[in-house]
Design a protein around this motif. Structure first.
Motif, mmCIF file in Angstrom:
data_model
loop_
_atom_site.group_PDB
_atom_site.id
_atom_site.type_symbol
_atom_site.label_atom_id
_atom_site.label_comp_id
_atom_site.label_asym_id
_atom_site.label_seq_id
_atom_site.Cartn_x
_atom_site.Cartn_y
_atom_site.Cartn_z
ATOM 1 N N ILE A 1 0.885 -1.157 0.000
ATOM 2 C CA ILE A 1 0.000 0.000 0.000
ATOM 3 C C ILE A 1 0.929 1.213 0.000
ATOM 4 C CG2 ILE A 1 -1.907 -1.131 1.233
ATOM 5 C CD1 ILE A 1 -1.023 0.554 3.744
ATOM 6 N N ASP A 2 0.353 2.388 -0.131
ATOM 7 C CA ASP A 2 1.150 3.616 -0.084
ATOM 8 C C ASP A 2 1.280 4.010 1.394
ATOM 9 O OD1 ASP A 2 2.136 6.200 -0.105
ATOM 10 O OD2 ASP A 2 1.012 6.767 -1.901
ATOM 11 N N TYR A 3 2.384 3.574 2.014
ATOM 12 C CA TYR A 3 2.543 3.787 3.464
ATOM 13 C C TYR A 3 2.625 5.261 3.824
ATOM 14 C CZ TYR A 3 3.327 -1.179 3.459
ATOM 15 O OH TYR A 3 3.157 -2.527 3.281
ATOM 16 N N GLU A 4 3.229 6.028 2.934
ATOM 17 C CA GLU A 4 3.349 7.467 3.207
ATOM 18 C C GLU A 4 1.959 8.114 3.235
ATOM 19 O OE1 GLU A 4 6.139 9.684 0.743
ATOM 20 O OE2 GLU A 4 4.993 11.503 1.187
ATOM 21 N N ALA A 5 1.141 7.790 2.228
ATOM 22 C CA ALA A 5 -0.219 8.349 2.173
ATOM 23 C C ALA A 5 -1.044 7.871 3.370
ATOM 24 C CB ALA A 5 -0.898 7.947 0.867
ATOM 25 N N ALA A 6 -0.831 6.623 3.779
ATOM 26 C CA ALA A 6 -1.592 6.075 4.899
ATOM 27 C C ALA A 6 -1.250 6.820 6.195
ATOM 28 C CB ALA A 6 -1.306 4.585 5.047
ATOM 29 N N MET B 1 9.133 5.975 5.092
ATOM 30 C CA MET B 1 7.908 6.201 4.315
ATOM 31 C C MET B 1 6.792 6.723 5.225
ATOM 32 S SD MET B 1 8.407 5.048 1.148
ATOM 33 C CE MET B 1 6.926 4.351 0.437
ATOM 34 N N LYS B 2 6.522 5.960 6.293
ATOM 35 C CA LYS B 2 5.454 6.380 7.201
ATOM 36 C C LYS B 2 5.826 7.714 7.861
ATOM 37 C CE LYS B 2 3.820 1.696 8.220
ATOM 38 N NZ LYS B 2 3.961 0.554 9.127
ATOM 39 N N GLY C 1 5.184 10.618 5.593
ATOM 40 C CA GLY C 1 3.755 10.912 5.528
ATOM 41 C C GLY C 1 3.273 11.609 6.796
ATOM 42 N N ARG D 1 4.433 15.194 6.624
ATOM 43 C CA ARG D 1 3.660 15.917 5.615
ATOM 44 C C ARG D 1 2.245 16.209 6.152
ATOM 45 N NH1 ARG D 1 0.963 14.405 0.991
ATOM 46 N NH2 ARG D 1 1.369 12.202 1.327
ATOM 47 N N PHE E 1 -1.706 0.615 12.399
ATOM 48 C CA PHE E 1 -1.523 0.173 11.021
ATOM 49 C C PHE E 1 -1.788 -1.326 10.938
ATOM 50 C CE2 PHE E 1 0.659 4.061 9.995
ATOM 51 C CZ PHE E 1 0.626 4.143 8.611
ATOM 52 N N ILE F 1 -5.661 1.435 10.164
ATOM 53 C CA ILE F 1 -5.477 1.635 8.731
ATOM 54 C C ILE F 1 -5.423 0.259 8.103
ATOM 55 C CG2 ILE F 1 -3.901 2.452 6.933
ATOM 56 C CD1 ILE F 1 -3.029 4.551 9.149
ATOM 57 N N GLN G 1 -4.587 -2.515 5.850
ATOM 58 C CA GLN G 1 -3.630 -2.921 4.848
ATOM 59 C C GLN G 1 -4.107 -4.300 4.376
ATOM 60 O OE1 GLN G 1 1.080 -3.285 4.044
ATOM 61 N NE2 GLN G 1 0.576 -3.142 6.181
ATOM 62 N N ILE H 1 0.425 -0.805 -6.186
ATOM 63 C CA ILE H 1 0.001 -0.154 -4.945
ATOM 64 C C ILE H 1 -1.481 -0.458 -4.750
ATOM 65 C CG2 ILE H 1 -0.380 2.067 -3.780
ATOM 66 C CD1 ILE H 1 2.560 1.417 -3.992
ATOM 67 N N LEU H 2 -1.798 -1.159 -3.671
ATOM 68 C CA LEU H 2 -3.195 -1.492 -3.384
ATOM 69 C C LEU H 2 -3.786 -0.409 -2.472
ATOM 70 C CD1 LEU H 2 -2.902 -5.351 -2.799
ATOM 71 C CD2 LEU H 2 -3.581 -4.133 -4.869
ATOM 72 N N HIS I 1 -5.643 1.599 0.574
ATOM 73 C CA HIS I 1 -5.776 1.486 2.031
ATOM 74 C C HIS I 1 -6.974 2.342 2.453
ATOM 75 C CE1 HIS I 1 -3.554 5.282 1.526
ATOM 76 N NE2 HIS I 1 -4.217 5.662 2.590
#
Lengths: 192, 140
Positions: free
Chosen positions: A160-165, B1-2, B5, B8, B80, B96, B98, B128-129, B131
């Motif tokens: 999945i897009d972990y950053e977006a999540a 990555m997390k 995000g 951001r 998560f 979240i 997954q 990319i699936l 979430h």
């Protein structure tokens, strides 16, 4: 019951059985138009090549290696189940090993599996380093990452897009008026 | 990555990034408990927790309850993954999702294509699936 044989596919596609066999076994010596025609017929008829025959024809086993950090984790158990069901559907056997996300163990398992002539590998690991990418690119068989991010973007993967999540989680709390939002992140596995 | 995000998201919401609100764990239950205890010592302690994995969220919830706090009244928690652990605790955890089974299934399907040298469409080697957030009782 699926009794569709290679003969049915050959007749429907108006090609020889040898051609169907070449398409099924990924032999490059088939014209693209013919390959497409045969693939479409295979899809339409729902033909499933016999794994043993296919293995004998190509002198390969039909086994997939799965490298997972920890088989006792509920997280990886759910992932592994998805892998296994599709592998079974396509008549591949699985060899599964736990790596503990230890890079030496990961590479050891990888090489052991390649030594057993697996046809491909699904790899899961929390830290895909440059060394991993280099090792994967040297593999003679395809490797796909599952739930594991390769930031270099060079290895096929499903995520999945972990950053977006994470962004969504922060926004979810910020919209409720929270000002102090904690994030419990993952410790890097190795000191760089 | 997390983490990217997370930063951001804060920026977008007009909140400033504060190192004190980041705790590192190893995604286990115990590291969830430790994380919560560390946060209690922070001045302006956090009121909302994002746990990197479900198991950690369970540790956070139980540590809070052991100290006499209530979730979600005193602290809200989101995790998560949406493994079934999130349903085995009270309050059940907002998470979240997954799609773990699907990630495994799609990865294996992609591998069969690559092993059989089937054409894989451009861009489809990086799947990319989707979430989503599943609202349960650990958030208000």
């Amino acid at each position: 019951m699926n009794n569709i044989t290679i003969y049915d596919v050959a007749r429907e596609a108006n090609v020889s059985m040898a051609t169907v066999s070449r398409v099924v076994n990924g032999n490059p010596n088939v014209k693209p138009a013919t390959r497409k025609k045969v693939s479409d017929v295979i899809e339409k008829l729902g033909y499933r090549p016999n794994a043993v025959a296919r293995g004998l024809a190509s002198k390969k086993t039909t086994t997939v290696g799965v490298i997972i950090p920890d088989i006792s984790s509920i997280f990886f158990a759910e992932l592994a189940r998805g892998i296994e069901d599709i592998a079974t559907m396509y008549k591949y056997n699985i060899i599964l090993s736990s790596s503990d996300e230890n890079i030496d163990k990961e590479f050891h398992l990888l090489n052991t599996m390649l030594g057993k002539q697996v046809d491909g590998i699904v790899f899961m690991g929390g830290n895909i380093s440059d060394e991993h990418v280099k090792e994967f690119k040297n593999s003679p068989v395809p490797i796909v990452l599952a739930g594991s991010v390769d930031e270099s973007g060079q290895v096929p993967s499903v995520n999945i897009d972990y950053e977006a999540a994470a962004f969504d989680a922060v926004t979810f709390f910020a919209n409720k008026g929270h000002k102090h939002i904690a994030f419990c992140k993952r410790k890097p596995f190795r000191a760089d | 990555m997390k983490l990217t995000g997370y930063k951001r998201g804060l920026k977008e919401a007009g909140l400033s990034f504060d190192e004190r609100y980041i705790v590192e764990g190893d995604y286990t239950y115990d590291s969830g408990i430790e994380s919560f205890e560390k946060y209690l010592e922070v001045e302006d302690r956090p009121t909302a927790f994002i746990a990197g994995a479900d198991e950690m969220a369970l540790g956070i919830v139980h540590a809070a309850q052991d100290k006499g706090y209530n979730v979600p009244e005193d602290f809200e928690v989101i995790s998560f993954d949406n493994t079934r652990l999130t349903l085995m605790v009270r309050p059940q955890i907002t998470t979240i999702v997954q799609p773990l089974y699907d990630i495994g299934a799609v990865a294996m399907r992609l591998l069969t294509k690559l092993m059989n040298k089937e054409q894989v469409e451009e861009g489809l080697e990086k799947v990319i699936l989707p979430h989503r957030i599943e609202n349960r009782q650990s958030t208000k």
